[in-house]
Design an enzyme around this catalytic site. Structure first.
Site, PDB file in Angstrom:
ATOM      1  N   GLU A 124      34.460  44.476 -10.864  1.00 60.10           N
ATOM      2  CA  GLU A 124      33.863  45.791 -10.595  1.00 60.10           C
ATOM      3  C   GLU A 124      34.525  46.877 -11.459  1.00 60.10           C
ATOM      4  O   GLU A 124      33.894  47.858 -11.821  1.00 60.10           O
ATOM      5  CB  GLU A 124      33.985  46.150  -9.100  1.00 60.10           C
ATOM      6  N   ASN A 180      27.396  36.122  -1.351  1.00 58.38           N
ATOM      7  CA  ASN A 180      27.922  35.088  -0.456  1.00 58.38           C
ATOM      8  C   ASN A 180      28.613  35.699   0.752  1.00 58.38           C
ATOM      9  O   ASN A 180      28.519  35.175   1.865  1.00 58.38           O
ATOM     10  CB  ASN A 180      28.914  34.204  -1.211  1.00 58.38           C
ATOM     11  N   THR A 181      29.310  36.810   0.529  1.00 55.67           N
ATOM     12  CA  THR A 181      30.062  37.429   1.619  1.00 55.67           C
ATOM     13  C   THR A 181      29.103  37.919   2.706  1.00 55.67           C
ATOM     14  O   THR A 181      29.317  37.664   3.895  1.00 55.67           O
ATOM     15  CB  THR A 181      30.906  38.596   1.069  1.00 55.67           C
ATOM     16  N   ASP A 218      23.046  43.082  -2.884  1.00 53.70           N
ATOM     17  CA  ASP A 218      24.452  42.685  -3.064  1.00 53.70           C
ATOM     18  C   ASP A 218      25.330  43.892  -2.790  1.00 53.70           C
ATOM     19  O   ASP A 218      24.861  45.039  -2.846  1.00 53.70           O
ATOM     20  CB  ASP A 218      24.707  42.165  -4.479  1.00 53.70           C
TER      21      ASP A 218
END
Ligand code: DGL
Length: 279
Positions: free
Chosen positions: A159, A75-76, A11
């Site tokens: 984040e 997903n990106t 990720d």
């Protein structure tokens, strides 16, 4: 015969840890290697070529560590880089290895859970612009209408550890309103970013009670279990030691502290300088 290796899970940062949690719960006997590219996160607002370049560097690193199978738990990256990696890079680089994403397995099942035939997708701008969910869902559920809303600030809020603070309510309300205005009939909302489960409770609070909220972790884990059943040639190449190792391109202290929240368990990471991904 090749030596068995761990499953790589990638990720841009912490989000994939929510998927890793489900993978380890569902398939605990394998070894896992997690890499969060925290130093270069978030990916969501970056261009196609940058996301492809970063993701490919990570995939190459996993292969060097001996992973025959890599899951893009993002997903990106799945939306912007996966197809090029599968079709162009993999055949040249490592034709027997596999790289899988999170969009297709999610799109395959999500349409079963709507009554109204209207599904809402909350995701990063990169995932929304790629139209990957719209295209994939059209293959499996051509009658289901897919409404998308980009949430550009959700990943940065998460984040930065601000996702449970009062500042996040404003953006959650704003983006949910924009999504539901596209179609009030939407009865199922998919958190199509692996970071978002961290805000699930807060999102729930801002949603009418009758709307269903769906996260991806268990869907992806179920899909991987099914994939390994159907592909014994890959399953036998996976090492069964039950270990999980964590790597981050940023500071380990920060990763361990925040990562534990995403993973739901203590995390001890090793630093991997981004330079080592580039070479
Ligand atoms: N977890 C990533 C996803 O599923 C977040 C991407 C980002 O870094 O913006 O899309």
């Amino acid at each position: 015969m090749s030596v068995a290796g761990p499953i790589g899970v990638f990720d841009s940062g912490y989000g994939g840890l929510t998927v890793l949690r489900s993978l380890v719960d569902r398939l605990p006997s394998y070894d896992y290697l997690y890499l969060g590219d925290n130093a270069r996160a978030p990916y969501g607002n970056r261009s196609f070529s940058t996301i492809h370049q970063y993701t490919l560097q990570a995939v190459k690193w996993f292969f060097k560590q001996g992973c025959p199978l890599v899951i893009l738990a993002c997903n990106t990256a799945s939306a912007k880089a996966l197809r090029t990696i599968q079709q162009k890079d993999l055949p040249r680089m490592a034709p027997d290895n596999r790289v899988l994403g999170v969009i297709r397995p999610t799109a395959e099942v999500v349409g079963h859970q709507t009554q109204s035939g209207h599904v809402g997708i909350l995701a990063t701008p990169g995932t929304v612009q790629s139209e990957s969910y719209v295209l994939e869902m059209a293959k499996f559920f051509p009658k289901v209408a897919v409404h998308q809303q980009a949430c550009p600030l959700w990943v940065p809020l998460i984040e930065q550890g601000e996702h449970l603070g009062p500042g996040s309510d404003y953006f959650i309300q704003k983006d949910l309103k924009a999504l539901l205005e596209q179609s009030p009939q939407t009865d199922l909302i998919l958190l199509a970013c692996t970071h978002y489960p961290l805000m699930e409770q807060k999102i729930r609070e801002h949603l009418p009670a009758e709307k269903k909220l769906l996260t991806q972790g268990s869907i992806v884990a179920e899909s991987l279990a099914d994939y390994l059943n159907r592909h014994p040639e890959m399953e036998t190449r996976l090492r069964r030691g039950g270990s999980v190792s964590f790597f981050t391109t940023d500071e380990t202290a920060d990763f361990d502290q925040k990562g534990a929240v995403f993973y739901g368990q203590q995390v001890q990471s090793t630093h991997l300088p981004s330079d080592e991904l580039i070479h």
